[in-house]
Design an enzyme around this catalytic site. Sequence first.
Site, PDB file in Angstrom:
ATOM      1  N   GLN A 192      26.888  12.577  19.549  1.00 40.80           N
ATOM      2  CA  GLN A 192      26.212  11.253  19.715  1.00 40.80           C
ATOM      3  C   GLN A 192      27.063   9.977  19.311  1.00 40.80           C
ATOM      4  OE1 GLN A 192      22.170   9.502  20.278  1.00 40.80           O
ATOM      5  NE2 GLN A 192      21.562  11.625  19.096  1.00 40.80           N
ATOM      6  N   ASP A 193      27.952   9.715  18.266  1.00 41.00           N
ATOM      7  CA  ASP A 193      28.230   9.021  17.921  1.00 41.00           C
ATOM      8  C   ASP A 193      30.205   8.792  17.681  1.00 41.00           C
ATOM      9  OD1 ASP A 193      28.035   6.483  16.148  1.00 41.00           O
ATOM     10  OD2 ASP A 193      27.593   7.694  13.871  1.00 41.00           O
ATOM     11  N   LEU A 194      30.255   9.192  18.598  1.00 38.86           N
ATOM     12  CA  LEU A 194      32.105   9.384  19.071  1.00 38.86           C
ATOM     13  C   LEU A 194      32.504   8.437  19.059  1.00 38.86           C
ATOM     14  CD1 LEU A 194      33.636  11.743  18.516  1.00 38.86           C
ATOM     15  CD2 LEU A 194      33.765  12.431  21.104  1.00 38.86           C
TER      16      LEU A 194
END
Length: 288
Positions: A192-194
């Site tokens: 979710q935080d790429l």
Amino acid sequence: MPIDLPSGVAWLRSTERGRAWLSVAPRLVDEAAEQWGLRLGVPFEAAFESIAVRATTGDGRSVVLKVHFPDRENEHEADALARWNGGGAVQLIAHDRVRHALLLERCIPGSPLTGVDPNAALDVLIGLLPRLWIGAPQPFRPLTAEVEWWLGHLEQEWEQARRPFERRLLDVALDAMPALAASQGEQVLLHQDLHGGNVLAAEREPWLAIDPKPLIGEREFAVAPIVRSFELGHTRRQTIRRLDRMTAELGLDRERARLWTIGQTVAWSVGSNFLTQHLETLDWLLDA
Ligand SMILES: Nc1ncnc2c1ncn2[C@@H]1O[C@H](COP(=O)(O)OP(=O)(O)O)[C@@H](O)[C@H]1O
Ligand SMILES: [Mg+2]
């Protein structure tokens, strides 16, 4: 000598839980280092909700000891890394659930993907995403549950933060996400935080992902952190190009990807240090 805290974790002083963690974090690092027989080196400066320290194991391996502030989104970070088992992401070597400590393969040189040409960076991300999209139902939180949580909290958080952006944005996000959540495609593991700072140059593979905030959901959601990654070029043209390239080259539904990006960006904007950039991105995405 206790380890110094990176300046990026200072925001945690604003809550009681954050202060409590900051006061014990150096001790947790020392205990984890002792338990795994590590020699500690210099901490990384670019940490925002963790202490990540260069370390060496007893047999001379270069590793990173990461102790993170336990929150909802990183609860299953170690489980996601374990599932990827080194494929496109750093290898998890050991994990201490009590201290929220992770022993990780170290990326060397470890420079972030934000340092390379934006188009080349996007090539890398387009190559990484399908490798991370594995089937892995447990123990991860479904995107549907995350959407329900946002629906239950976001408006109140936005009020408490003194309405940091216009009401219309909140409405677009809160209207779009329930319908998206209820009509998803195949469920896969999502990072979710790429953003560009969470992909590092390495030796075992040219680039490896770190720092997942995993969810289980459809692939279209996965483009959100990348479209929003202002470090990969912060103009309207570059932002829309990221959306267009990823959806075309990965065979994704562009409209669903656009709406997920708006939804997650609104959800992550309340209280964000990057509110100004996120609001510009949202403005470009609304009519894209
Ligand atoms: N496995 C690793 N190899 C090399 N550097 C790392 C590794 N893991 C973390 N780092 C460094 O530590 C920083 C903080 O780690 P990260 O997992 O991104 O934590 P946060 O959740 O605080 O953003 C990264 O930006 C990177 O500079
Ligand atoms: Mg990070």
